[in-house]
Design a protein around this motif. Sequence first.
Motif, PDB file in Angstrom:
ATOM      1  N   CYS A   4     -30.780 -22.467 -30.922  1.00  0.00           N
ATOM      2  CA  CYS A   4     -32.141 -22.095 -31.291  1.00  0.00           C
ATOM      3  C   CYS A   4     -32.247 -20.578 -31.234  1.00  0.00           C
ATOM      4  N   ALA A  11     -27.450 -24.802 -18.645  1.00  0.00           N
ATOM      5  CA  ALA A  11     -28.160 -24.400 -17.427  1.00  0.00           C
ATOM      6  C   ALA A  11     -27.201 -24.362 -16.239  1.00  0.00           C
ATOM      7  N   ALA A  22     -26.172 -25.905 -33.503  1.00  0.00           N
ATOM      8  CA  ALA A  22     -26.682 -24.526 -33.645  1.00  0.00           C
ATOM      9  C   ALA A  22     -27.506 -24.122 -32.426  1.00  0.00           C
ATOM     10  N   ASP A  36     -30.959 -36.329 -12.315  1.00  0.00           N
ATOM     11  CA  ASP A  36     -30.258 -37.393 -11.580  1.00  0.00           C
ATOM     12  C   ASP A  36     -30.152 -37.079 -10.091  1.00  0.00           C
ATOM     13  N   GLY A  72     -23.928 -30.986 -12.953  1.00  0.00           N
ATOM     14  CA  GLY A  72     -24.107 -30.897 -14.398  1.00  0.00           C
ATOM     15  C   GLY A  72     -23.692 -29.547 -14.944  1.00  0.00           C
ATOM     16  N   GLU A  98     -19.265 -32.129 -12.920  1.00  0.00           N
ATOM     17  CA  GLU A  98     -19.640 -32.484 -14.292  1.00  0.00           C
ATOM     18  C   GLU A  98     -19.168 -33.913 -14.602  1.00  0.00           C
ATOM     19  N   ALA A  99     -20.096 -34.732 -15.086  1.00  0.00           N
ATOM     20  CA  ALA A  99     -19.759 -36.129 -15.380  1.00  0.00           C
ATOM     21  C   ALA A  99     -18.798 -36.249 -16.566  1.00  0.00           C
ATOM     22  N   GLY A 145     -32.749 -26.055 -16.532  1.00  0.00           N
ATOM     23  CA  GLY A 145     -32.482 -26.757 -17.782  1.00  0.00           C
ATOM     24  C   GLY A 145     -33.649 -27.631 -18.193  1.00  0.00           C
ATOM     25  N   ARG A 146     -33.347 -28.638 -19.005  1.00  0.00           N
ATOM     26  CA  ARG A 146     -34.433 -29.424 -19.617  1.00  0.00           C
ATOM     27  C   ARG A 146     -35.141 -30.340 -18.627  1.00  0.00           C
ATOM     28  N   VAL A 158     -22.789 -37.465 -10.278  1.00  0.00           N
ATOM     29  CA  VAL A 158     -23.571 -37.372  -9.037  1.00  0.00           C
ATOM     30  C   VAL A 158     -24.501 -38.572  -8.963  1.00  0.00           C
ATOM     31  N   MET A 199     -31.370 -24.509 -25.747  1.00  0.00           N
ATOM     32  CA  MET A 199     -30.256 -23.894 -25.009  1.00  0.00           C
ATOM     33  C   MET A 199     -30.484 -22.461 -24.537  1.00  0.00           C
ATOM     34  N   GLY A 205     -27.215 -37.400 -27.641  1.00  0.00           N
ATOM     35  CA  GLY A 205     -28.107 -36.226 -27.626  1.00  0.00           C
ATOM     36  C   GLY A 205     -29.480 -36.582 -27.085  1.00  0.00           C
ATOM     37  N   MET A 215     -24.973 -30.446 -24.126  1.00  0.00           N
ATOM     38  CA  MET A 215     -25.329 -30.878 -25.485  1.00  0.00           C
ATOM     39  C   MET A 215     -24.671 -30.017 -26.568  1.00  0.00           C
ATOM     40  N   THR A 268     -28.499 -31.694 -14.348  1.00  0.00           N
ATOM     41  CA  THR A 268     -27.957 -32.882 -15.025  1.00  0.00           C
ATOM     42  C   THR A 268     -28.733 -33.196 -16.304  1.00  0.00           C
ATOM     43  N   ARG A 289     -36.846 -26.755 -23.478  1.00  0.00           N
ATOM     44  CA  ARG A 289     -35.628 -27.563 -23.362  1.00  0.00           C
ATOM     45  C   ARG A 289     -34.433 -26.981 -24.105  1.00  0.00           C
ATOM     46  N   GLN A 312     -17.085 -36.369 -12.639  1.00  0.00           N
ATOM     47  CA  GLN A 312     -17.793 -36.577 -11.362  1.00  0.00           C
ATOM     48  C   GLN A 312     -19.260 -36.834 -11.654  1.00  0.00           C
TER      49      GLN A 312
HETATM   50  C1  FAD Z   1     -30.076 -33.910 -30.659  1.00  0.00           C
HETATM   51  C2  FAD Z   1     -30.438 -32.614 -30.049  1.00  0.00           C
HETATM   52  C3  FAD Z   1     -30.578 -31.501 -30.850  1.00  0.00           C
HETATM   53  C4  FAD Z   1     -30.858 -30.265 -30.269  1.00  0.00           C
HETATM   54  N1  FAD Z   1     -30.907 -29.158 -31.059  1.00  0.00           N
HETATM   55  C5  FAD Z   1     -30.915 -27.932 -30.474  1.00  0.00           C
HETATM   56  C6  FAD Z   1     -30.690 -26.770 -31.244  1.00  0.00           C
HETATM   57  O1  FAD Z   1     -30.566 -26.833 -32.460  1.00  0.00           O
HETATM   58  N2  FAD Z   1     -30.592 -25.583 -30.584  1.00  0.00           N
HETATM   59  C7  FAD Z   1     -30.768 -25.478 -29.224  1.00  0.00           C
HETATM   60  O2  FAD Z   1     -30.664 -24.372 -28.684  1.00  0.00           O
HETATM   61  N3  FAD Z   1     -31.028 -26.566 -28.492  1.00  0.00           N
HETATM   62  C8  FAD Z   1     -31.069 -27.790 -29.074  1.00  0.00           C
HETATM   63  N4  FAD Z   1     -31.261 -28.915 -28.334  1.00  0.00           N
HETATM   64  C9  FAD Z   1     -31.621 -28.808 -26.903  1.00  0.00           C
HETATM   65  C10 FAD Z   1     -30.461 -28.498 -26.003  1.00  0.00           C
HETATM   66  O3  FAD Z   1     -29.227 -28.800 -26.569  1.00  0.00           O
HETATM   67  C11 FAD Z   1     -30.544 -29.216 -24.653  1.00  0.00           C
HETATM   68  O4  FAD Z   1     -31.860 -29.463 -24.268  1.00  0.00           O
HETATM   69  C12 FAD Z   1     -29.851 -28.332 -23.636  1.00  0.00           C
HETATM   70  O5  FAD Z   1     -28.451 -28.413 -23.868  1.00  0.00           O
HETATM   71  C13 FAD Z   1     -30.179 -28.750 -22.238  1.00  0.00           C
HETATM   72  O6  FAD Z   1     -29.357 -28.053 -21.348  1.00  0.00           O
HETATM   73  P1  FAD Z   1     -29.129 -28.595 -19.886  1.00  0.00           P
HETATM   74  O7  FAD Z   1     -28.103 -27.739 -19.259  1.00  0.00           O
HETATM   75  O8  FAD Z   1     -30.453 -28.749 -19.225  1.00  0.00           O
HETATM   76  O9  FAD Z   1     -28.606 -30.087 -20.084  1.00  0.00           O
HETATM   77  P2  FAD Z   1     -27.420 -30.689 -20.952  1.00  0.00           P
HETATM   78  O10 FAD Z   1     -26.997 -29.807 -22.043  1.00  0.00           O
HETATM   79  O11 FAD Z   1     -27.850 -32.065 -21.301  1.00  0.00           O
HETATM   80  O12 FAD Z   1     -26.235 -30.748 -19.896  1.00  0.00           O
HETATM   81  C14 FAD Z   1     -26.290 -31.613 -18.788  1.00  0.00           C
HETATM   82  C15 FAD Z   1     -24.883 -31.806 -18.270  1.00  0.00           C
HETATM   83  O13 FAD Z   1     -24.943 -32.561 -17.061  1.00  0.00           O
HETATM   84  C16 FAD Z   1     -23.982 -33.592 -17.102  1.00  0.00           C
HETATM   85  N5  FAD Z   1     -24.495 -34.674 -16.259  1.00  0.00           N
HETATM   86  C17 FAD Z   1     -25.501 -35.528 -16.552  1.00  0.00           C
HETATM   87  N6  FAD Z   1     -25.721 -36.358 -15.517  1.00  0.00           N
HETATM   88  C18 FAD Z   1     -24.831 -36.023 -14.561  1.00  0.00           C
HETATM   89  C19 FAD Z   1     -24.570 -36.511 -13.253  1.00  0.00           C
HETATM   90  N7  FAD Z   1     -25.302 -37.504 -12.720  1.00  0.00           N
HETATM   91  N8  FAD Z   1     -23.576 -35.935 -12.527  1.00  0.00           N
HETATM   92  C20 FAD Z   1     -22.846 -34.898 -13.054  1.00  0.00           C
HETATM   93  N9  FAD Z   1     -23.033 -34.410 -14.303  1.00  0.00           N
HETATM   94  C21 FAD Z   1     -24.048 -34.956 -15.032  1.00  0.00           C
HETATM   95  C22 FAD Z   1     -23.847 -33.948 -18.558  1.00  0.00           C
HETATM   96  O14 FAD Z   1     -22.582 -34.543 -18.830  1.00  0.00           O
HETATM   97  C23 FAD Z   1     -24.000 -32.576 -19.225  1.00  0.00           C
HETATM   98  O15 FAD Z   1     -22.776 -31.915 -19.381  1.00  0.00           O
HETATM   99  C24 FAD Z   1     -31.026 -30.167 -28.873  1.00  0.00           C
HETATM  100  C25 FAD Z   1     -30.904 -31.296 -28.076  1.00  0.00           C
HETATM  101  C26 FAD Z   1     -30.607 -32.505 -28.651  1.00  0.00           C
HETATM  102  C27 FAD Z   1     -30.434 -33.688 -27.772  1.00  0.00           C
END
Ligand code: FAD
Length: 449
Positions: A62, A25, A60, A168, A21, A44-45, A389-390, A126, A405, A304, A52, A164, A403, A124
């Motif tokens: 946070c 994160a 934006a 996952d 992912g 990365e899938a 990450g989240r 996972v 960014m 999202g 996100m 992810t 959760r 890809q």
């Molecule tokens: C609608 C919405 C509004 C938000 N608003 C804000 C905001 O205003 N400001 C802020 O800072 N945050 C905001 N957030 C929160 C924030 O965007 C996410 O919680 C944050 O991006 C999580 O980061 P992450 O790296 O954990 O996961 P993600 O950003 O979800 O990234 C996960 C990555 O893993 C990949 N992936 C998933 N499954 C697999 C797999 N099995 N194999 C390989 N790759 C995979 C996905 O394609 C993705 O690229 C918001 C979230 C949402 C959904």
Amino acid sequence: MNVDFTASIPLDDSHDVVVAGGGPAGCAAALAAARRGKRTLILEAGTALGGMGTLGLVPAWCPFSDKEKIIYRGIAQEIFEDVKQGMAHIKKDAADWVPIDPEYYKRVLDKKVSEAGVDVLFGQTVISAAVDVLPGGQKRVSHIAAAYKGSLRAYAANVFIDSTGDADLTASAGFPTLYGDGETEEVQPATHCFMLSNVDEYHYHSDPVMQSVENLKPVSSAISNSGKYPLFKQHAFNHSPLGPGTVGFNAGHLWQTDPRDPYAYSASYMRGRELAHQLHEGLKEYLPHIFGASFLAQTAPAMGIRESRRIVGDYTLTVEDYLGRKTFSDEIGRNCYYLDVHLTEEESERVLAGKKVKDGSEQYMPGESHGLPRGMLAVAGAQNLLAAGRNVSCDRRVQGSIRVMPVCLVMGQAAGTWAALAGKGKDLREVEAKLLQTELKKDGAFFSS
Ligand SMILES: Cc1cc2nc3c(=O)[nH]c(=O)nc-3n(C[C@H](O)[C@H](O)[C@H](O)COP(=O)(O)OP(=O)(O)OC[C@H]3O[C@@H](n4cnc5c(N)ncnc54)[C@H](O)[C@@H]3O)c2cc1C
């Protein structure tokens, strides 16, 4: 069913750290590990880095500050500052609710991972892992498998990082995960973010209605209650100016979106596109001087998802830790974002009907924060599997805070640094918490003392 690793699938064993992912994160984790000389791979899938903030069109960041100073530092601040550079209309010292140009953000990450020597493979997904059970019952992940265009590929590493968002990797490796609070499977609604172009810039920037979420509430409620746009049921939403005549929307709730269920997940994309269309029509009707000539340029390539599976870690961060502004001896950074748990469908309907709902969104005073313990990153029972990450180990309410960014970037840097410090074939926990903290401090991370 687990994938049969005795079948003949290509094995790539050229990396020390494999990150599943490439969201904030995962990117921060990979950068931290690669900059410490570890051969690092992101699987990365999707087709871009950023998760996100790029594929999900979240418009934006946070807040990066605790209202006194920036507290998400190191790689988090570096990425944030670099993305700001590409946006001429953003003040250089802006720290809170700064808009994101998703195309620019993608290229910032492409450049950073390339310079750090991270290998990145797109497309890809996972799907499984091979896990060895060691004497004493501890487990070690030896390979993970990803699906790529009708084929399977296996990847070996010393440490794996699950970023992810949906845990996952952890779930497919057979480690316990949580979805909801353990009793119900209630999770926050999803949102299909979208972008409008040809917005009237003069009125967008001058009409007080667009200056705050509070000011926009009457319009949002009127669109929702009009009966003409039935998919849109929200009393408040966010929007950000991304570029000339272009506004990003984080608006509209999709409650029955379960990323574990392919039917529900796919149906949400169709509902999300229709919802974006309906809200656009509503905005044209209620704010014609701003949106009358606007064009629905795109909905996000990725749904999202705010909340999904979480790992069960060595430590589970709780809302009590948050409310107590707790400091941990093994903490890897600090967080101050509020408890931002979006309303259930029923609560949303009550608010639109003018009724009150319980507000659980605790806000800190300026300068306050709580610690992020490293135990929330370590998958319990696994010697070499971290999460960032989240999807880390926490309860539902505090997940509403950690959760976002900036926090995900901080957790990612900590996971990548920890992975880089781990000895070959050793348990990650043999790395002293103090050593991890010292190394993170060298790389700019923020601690309270
Ligand atoms: C609608 C919405 C509004 C938000 N608003 C804000 C905001 O205003 N400001 C802020 O800072 N945050 C905001 N957030 C929160 C924030 O965007 C996410 O919680 C944050 O991006 C999580 O980061 P992450 O790296 O954990 O996961 P993600 O950003 O979800 O990234 C996960 C990555 O893993 C990949 N992936 C998933 N499954 C697999 C797999 N099995 N194999 C390989 N790759 C995979 C996905 O394609 C993705 O690229 C918001 C979230 C949402 C959904």
